[in-house]
Design an enzyme around this catalytic site. Structure first.
Site: not given
Length: 177
Positions: A58, A60, A88, A91
């Site tokens: 992701h 992040e 999410c 993260c």
């Protein structure tokens, strides 16, 4: 820089990262991590183009791995993370553990967003964390990228999911009154 202007300024940079991901066929999420008005690292979503989604890359997480390679900042609570989609749960947990003090995001993740988690109900490692969260900064710009992604027949990542259905039902700027 005023906080509102600062948030928009860095979110525009996160949107640039998201557009780069989109241009590569990736899910359009971008991230910028800032300390005292200086960009430390950026990240963009990877691992969604080959039909076997990598759920750890992701934007992040990419940015946090880059941040971990830099010299440690004495007070990470002065670090801000700007992301085009609500982090999410994975993260969000990593952001909390890193000590970052502020999350700014553009578009809500109705399917997997973690920032509405009640930290007080979690174990002490998370329950004691203090973090400021600012949603909906340049939401429309981020929404348009997600709409374009979900409308493109070449992209099958999260196709027909709650997130894609919700996103495609959102009014566009041109249709909003």
């Amino acid at each position: 820089m005023e906080p509102e202007i600062e948030n928009e300024h860095y979110m525009k940079m996160a949107l640039d990262q998201a557009r780069e991901a989109y241009d590569l066929g990736e899910f359009p999420v971008g991230c910028v991590i800032v300390y005292r008005n200086r960009i430390l690292v950026t990240g963009a979503r990877t691992g969604t183009t080959d039909g076997t989604a990598n759920e750890t890359d992701h934007a992040e997480m990419v940015a946090l791995r880059r941040l971990a390679k830099l010299p440690r900042i004495a007070d990470p609570s002065n670090i801000s993370l700007y992301c085009t989609m609500e982090p999410c749960l994975m993260c969000y947990g990593a952001i909390l553990l890193s000590g970052i003090g502020k999350i700014v995001y553009a578009y809500e993740d109705v399917m997997g967003g973690g920032t509405r988690c009640n930290l007080a109900t979690l174990s002490p490692l998370y329950a004691t964390r203090q973090i400021a969260i600012y949603p909906d900064i340049l939401r429309d710009e981020s929404l348009e990228l997600f709409k374009a992604f979900f409308q493109d027949p070449k992209n099958d990542y999260w196709r027909d999911s709650l997130l894609s259905e919700y996103t495609l039902r959102q009014p566009s700027r041109s249709s909003a009154t």
